[in-house]
Design a protein around this motif. Structure first.
Motif, PDB file in Angstrom:
ATOM      1  N   ILE A   1       2.487  -4.912  57.800  1.00 18.42           N
ATOM      2  CA  ILE A   1       3.190  -5.616  58.862  1.00 18.42           C
ATOM      3  C   ILE A   1       3.521  -4.692  60.029  1.00 18.42           C
ATOM      4  O   ILE A   1       3.283  -5.031  61.183  1.00 18.42           O
ATOM      5  N   VAL A   2       4.064  -3.511  59.761  1.00 15.58           N
ATOM      6  CA  VAL A   2       4.449  -2.599  60.831  1.00 15.58           C
ATOM      7  C   VAL A   2       3.228  -2.189  61.651  1.00 15.58           C
ATOM      8  O   VAL A   2       3.288  -2.122  62.880  1.00 15.58           O
TER       9      VAL A   2
ATOM     10  N   VAL B   1      12.657  -2.809  54.103  1.00 13.90           N
ATOM     11  CA  VAL B   1      11.790  -1.644  54.324  1.00 13.90           C
ATOM     12  C   VAL B   1      10.488  -1.798  53.539  1.00 13.90           C
ATOM     13  O   VAL B   1       9.394  -1.561  54.070  1.00 13.90           O
ATOM     14  N   LEU B   2      10.578  -2.207  52.282  1.00 16.68           N
ATOM     15  CA  LEU B   2       9.370  -2.398  51.479  1.00 16.68           C
ATOM     16  C   LEU B   2       8.507  -3.511  52.048  1.00 16.68           C
ATOM     17  O   LEU B   2       7.286  -3.405  52.084  1.00 16.68           O
ATOM     18  N   TRP B   3       9.105  -4.580  52.523  1.00 16.75           N
ATOM     19  CA  TRP B   3       8.361  -5.695  53.090  1.00 16.75           C
ATOM     20  C   TRP B   3       7.590  -5.251  54.338  1.00 16.75           C
ATOM     21  O   TRP B   3       6.453  -5.660  54.556  1.00 16.75           O
TER      22      TRP B   3
ATOM     23  N   PRO C   1      24.716  -5.328  49.204  1.00 16.16           N
ATOM     24  CA  PRO C   1      23.860  -5.760  50.307  1.00 16.16           C
ATOM     25  C   PRO C   1      23.156  -4.641  51.075  1.00 16.16           C
ATOM     26  O   PRO C   1      21.987  -4.770  51.392  1.00 16.16           O
ATOM     27  N   VAL C   2      23.818  -3.579  51.373  1.00 16.48           N
ATOM     28  CA  VAL C   2      23.184  -2.527  52.176  1.00 16.48           C
ATOM     29  C   VAL C   2      21.989  -1.947  51.433  1.00 16.48           C
ATOM     30  O   VAL C   2      20.916  -1.771  52.002  1.00 16.48           O
ATOM     31  N   ILE C   3      22.148  -1.702  50.151  1.00 13.95           N
ATOM     32  CA  ILE C   3      21.067  -1.109  49.370  1.00 13.95           C
ATOM     33  C   ILE C   3      19.981  -2.142  49.077  1.00 13.95           C
ATOM     34  O   ILE C   3      18.809  -1.919  49.364  1.00 13.95           O
ATOM     35  N   GLY C   4      20.359  -3.256  48.537  1.00 16.76           N
ATOM     36  CA  GLY C   4      19.374  -4.256  48.113  1.00 16.76           C
ATOM     37  C   GLY C   4      18.588  -4.863  49.254  1.00 16.76           C
ATOM     38  O   GLY C   4      17.364  -4.825  49.275  1.00 16.76           O
TER      39      GLY C   4
ATOM     40  N   ILE D   1       7.202  -8.719  47.402  1.00 13.51           N
ATOM     41  CA  ILE D   1       7.597  -7.377  46.968  1.00 13.51           C
ATOM     42  C   ILE D   1       7.799  -7.335  45.456  1.00 13.51           C
ATOM     43  O   ILE D   1       7.252  -6.470  44.773  1.00 13.51           O
ATOM     44  N   CYS D   2       8.572  -8.240  44.921  1.00 12.13           N
ATOM     45  CA  CYS D   2       8.856  -8.243  43.477  1.00 12.13           C
ATOM     46  C   CYS D   2       7.581  -8.481  42.670  1.00 12.13           C
ATOM     47  O   CYS D   2       7.371  -7.841  41.643  1.00 12.13           O
TER      48      CYS D   2
END
Length: 84
Positions: free
Chosen positions: A73-74, A60-62, A51-54, A25-26
């Motif tokens: 992936i999905v 989600v992006l992964w 943690p919740v945001i990061g 992702i990065c």
């Protein structure tokens, strides 16, 4: 309907990068904006302090960002579920 959703994701200018540390992702974000991947990784690490945001955003992006080869992936998980 699902196919058009995944086709839209494939047209995204951001792809998960082939040079990856975890999920790419990065590297993909850095590649899209022509940034150093380690700067994006550092910013991600700072975001992980919330943690919740990061972590949530990274997962989600992964799941939804296409890889450099166009696979998502999905989409693979959904097609595997339909095919047994």
């Amino acid at each position: 309907m699902a196919n058009s959703f995944f086709d839209t994701l494939r047209r995204s200018p951001i792809r998960r990068g082939p040079e990856r540390v975890v999920g790419g992702i990065c590297g993909g974000i850095a590649n899209r904006f022509d940034w150093n991947p380690w700067v994006v990784r550092l910013l991600t690490l700072v975001a992980f302090l919330l943690p919740v945001i990061g972590v949530g955003l990274y997962i989600v992006l992964w799941l939804f960002l296409p890889r450099w080869d166009g696979s998502i992936i999905v989409e693979r998980l959904l097609s595997r579920g339909r095919n047994g």
